[in-house]
Design an enzyme around this catalytic site. Structure first.
Site, PDB file in Angstrom:
ATOM      1  N   GLU A  85      33.432  45.836  45.684  1.00 37.79           N
ATOM      2  CA  GLU A  85      34.351  46.368  44.675  1.00 37.79           C
ATOM      3  C   GLU A  85      33.719  47.554  43.969  1.00 37.79           C
ATOM      4  O   GLU A  85      32.608  47.464  43.450  1.00 37.79           O
ATOM      5  CB  GLU A  85      34.746  45.272  43.680  1.00 37.79           C
ATOM      6  CG  GLU A  85      35.875  45.701  42.775  1.00 37.79           C
ATOM      7  CD  GLU A  85      36.480  44.539  41.986  1.00 37.79           C
ATOM      8  OE1 GLU A  85      36.966  44.786  40.888  1.00 37.79           O
ATOM      9  OE2 GLU A  85      36.457  43.404  42.501  1.00 37.79           O
ATOM     10  N   LYS A 280      37.059  35.731  36.644  1.00 41.06           N
ATOM     11  CA  LYS A 280      36.869  36.436  37.909  1.00 41.06           C
ATOM     12  C   LYS A 280      35.988  37.655  37.688  1.00 41.06           C
ATOM     13  O   LYS A 280      35.103  37.964  38.501  1.00 41.06           O
ATOM     14  CB  LYS A 280      38.226  36.842  38.486  1.00 41.06           C
ATOM     15  CG  LYS A 280      38.160  37.501  39.873  1.00 41.06           C
ATOM     16  CD  LYS A 280      38.004  39.005  39.812  1.00 41.06           C
ATOM     17  CE  LYS A 280      37.961  39.606  41.213  1.00 41.06           C
ATOM     18  NZ  LYS A 280      37.689  41.066  41.184  1.00 41.06           N
ATOM     19  N   ASP A 296      24.283  30.729  47.790  1.00 35.08           N
ATOM     20  CA  ASP A 296      25.629  30.348  48.218  1.00 35.08           C
ATOM     21  C   ASP A 296      26.633  30.677  47.117  1.00 35.08           C
ATOM     22  O   ASP A 296      26.826  29.894  46.183  1.00 35.08           O
ATOM     23  CB  ASP A 296      25.643  28.850  48.536  1.00 35.08           C
ATOM     24  CG  ASP A 296      26.966  28.387  49.121  1.00 35.08           C
ATOM     25  OD1 ASP A 296      27.955  29.143  49.040  1.00 35.08           O
ATOM     26  OD2 ASP A 296      27.013  27.269  49.653  1.00 35.08           O
ATOM     27  N   HIS A 393      38.174  52.224  36.629  1.00 34.23           N
ATOM     28  CA  HIS A 393      38.270  51.608  37.950  1.00 34.23           C
ATOM     29  C   HIS A 393      38.781  52.604  38.982  1.00 34.23           C
ATOM     30  O   HIS A 393      38.242  52.700  40.091  1.00 34.23           O
ATOM     31  CB  HIS A 393      39.196  50.393  37.878  1.00 34.23           C
ATOM     32  CG  HIS A 393      39.353  49.687  39.185  1.00 34.23           C
ATOM     33  ND1 HIS A 393      38.383  48.856  39.700  1.00 34.23           N
ATOM     34  CD2 HIS A 393      40.349  49.708  40.109  1.00 34.23           C
ATOM     35  CE1 HIS A 393      38.775  48.381  40.865  1.00 34.23           C
ATOM     36  NE2 HIS A 393      39.974  48.885  41.136  1.00 34.23           N
TER      37      HIS A 393
END
Length: 438
Positions: A85, A280, A296, A393
């Site tokens: 991202e 998130k 992990d 962004h």
């Protein structure tokens, strides 16, 4: 519809690609070439990657980035981050730079306990099972002595084994609820090996226990497996400063900024629709460090989101407050991480990432990773309450759009210059590319 194939895993890599090309890619040579292009030219390194998993046909590359200027517990770090991202690394770096002159990040590990369970069915008298467990417990420890020997030497091992009655949830359902300390290892293989031996010992000892009837001796093991929910493997991180040190603009004073920030976090505490996106964003930073260090990230994600729901409603992992003119922003979450075992000694970039962090132990890595999460969240909320999330962004996303439309170097220079003073949107970027090309 995909064709049925037998013995696929036994085919060579080239034959696997040949089969895929024939049955899925219409024997397109460009597709075959793409898969081969991403093979590593170092055959030994490629073999290492091939053996990480099964049916490997190529490598899927993600950017390996770094975010500098993190001051954590008065020590400077450059964080390795593996993520696709576009704005994540930039946001983390910006947050680190902001807080390095305001005392930096504080972090501490609260606890490091991990959990595994043996799930079983028992149809007899509960009191007899409790008596049996009293005699069984020391035998369980003895049964895994060879497995735990090295872990015990490192200061870890099994911390407790409990018998839990879950018959109110499922008829005849019980479990051995086991807790572990795995020191610098994530410990999944160690925990699962212990649990499987516990299950065998449980069955063996039940058959020999004189207090059980013949029916009661027939305990049925359902499964033995570690849990990725580790609410007692916790780490906290925080930042704080005087309100006057927070950002100030003609439209938003430092006091207004602090109050707006606290309200934004409060919304994530009470509104699950916002909390999921809020968390998130936290995991953007955490996952990037977890992946870079060979841990992990799926387990970390599952455990973090379960922790966010522990009180019956999904809520924010971060919290903010104003007290005595001091702004404080904090995070608390479970992070079961390791710095030995797994990929840590195999993957070259994982080894490099841990070297970049000065070979941290598991506790130190927990602190660093939690800081990556709170830094990411701070940067996101800062954007949301000021300029909005899309401005920064989309600036970072500009290069992705340009590459998508195969912009030349000269086109990129012109368009980057143009969008220094214009808002980036996908449609506007496409329009400007078309204008240049016409």
């Amino acid at each position: 519809m995909a064709a049925v194939v037998s013995g696929f895993s036994k085919l060579s890599k080239n034959d696997k690609i040949k089969w895929l090309a024939e049955h899925h890619f219409e024997n397109d040579q460009n597709t075959i070439d793409t898969l081969i292009t991403y093979w590593n030219s170092d055959n030994q390194l490629q073999q290492l990657h091939d053996e990480f998993t099964e049916n490997t046909i190529s490598n899927y590359y993600l950017p390996f980035s770094v975010a500098p200027n993190f001051l954590i517990n008065n020590k400077r770090y450059t964080l390795p981050m593996t993520i696709e991202e576009s704005s994540v690394v930039a946001a983390a770096s910006k947050a680190a730079k902001f807080w390095q002159t305001r005392g930096g990040f504080k972090a501490e590990v609260i606890s490091t306990q991990k959990v595994g369970q043996v799930h079983f069915m028992y149809t007899g008298d509960v009191e007899q099972l409790l008596h049996f467990f009293t005699s069984l417990k020391p035998k369980l420890f003895t049964a895994v002595s060879e497995i735990t020997e090295n872990m015990n030497k490192r200061g870890g091992g099994i911390t407790d084994i409990e018998l839990k009655n879950k018959t109110t949830e499922i008829d005849n359902y019980y479990q051995l609820h086991c807790t572990f300390e795995t020191v610098d290892a994530m410990g999944a293989n160690f925990i699962n090996s212990c649990l499987e031996q516990f299950a065998k010992t449980l069955i063996t000892e039940a058959k020999e226990y004189s207090g059980f009837s013949n029916l009661e001796k027939n305990i049925e093991i359902i499964m033995s497996i570690l849990s990725n929910y580790v609410p007692q493997c916790l780490v906290k991180a925080s930042v704080s400063c005087a309100i006057k040190e927070l950002p100030s603009t003609p439209l938003l004073s430092s006091q207004q900024y602090a109050e707006k920030f606290v309200r934004a976090v409060r919304i994530a505490e009470v509104e699950p629709y916002r909390a999921v996106t809020h968390n998130k964003g936290i995991m953007n930073g955490i996952d990037a460090v977890v992946l870079a260090t060979g841990n992990d990230f799926r387990a970390i994600e599952a455990g973090a989101h379960a922790y966010a729901s522990r009180n019956g409603q999904y809520t924010s992992l971060t919290h903010a407050k104003i007290q005595d003119d001091i702004f404080t922003f904090s995070i608390e979450l479970p992070l079961a991480l390791g710095t030995v075992g797994g990929l840590t000694s195999l993957h070259p970039l994982v080894k490099l990432a841990l070297l970049l962090l000065e070979k941290p132990n598991a506790k130190k890595l927990m602190e660093i990773t939690a800081v990556a999460g709170i830094a990411q969240n701070f940067a996101a909320i800062n954007s949301l309450i000021t300029t909005g999330i899309q401005q920064g962004h989309m600036k970072m996303h500009l290069m992705n759009i340009l590459n998508q439309y195969k912009a030349t170097e000269s086109e990129k220079k012109l368009l980057i210059k143009y969008f220094e003073t214009n808002a980036v949107t996908h449609s506007l970027v496409v329009t400007q590319i078309e204008k240049l090309r016409s």
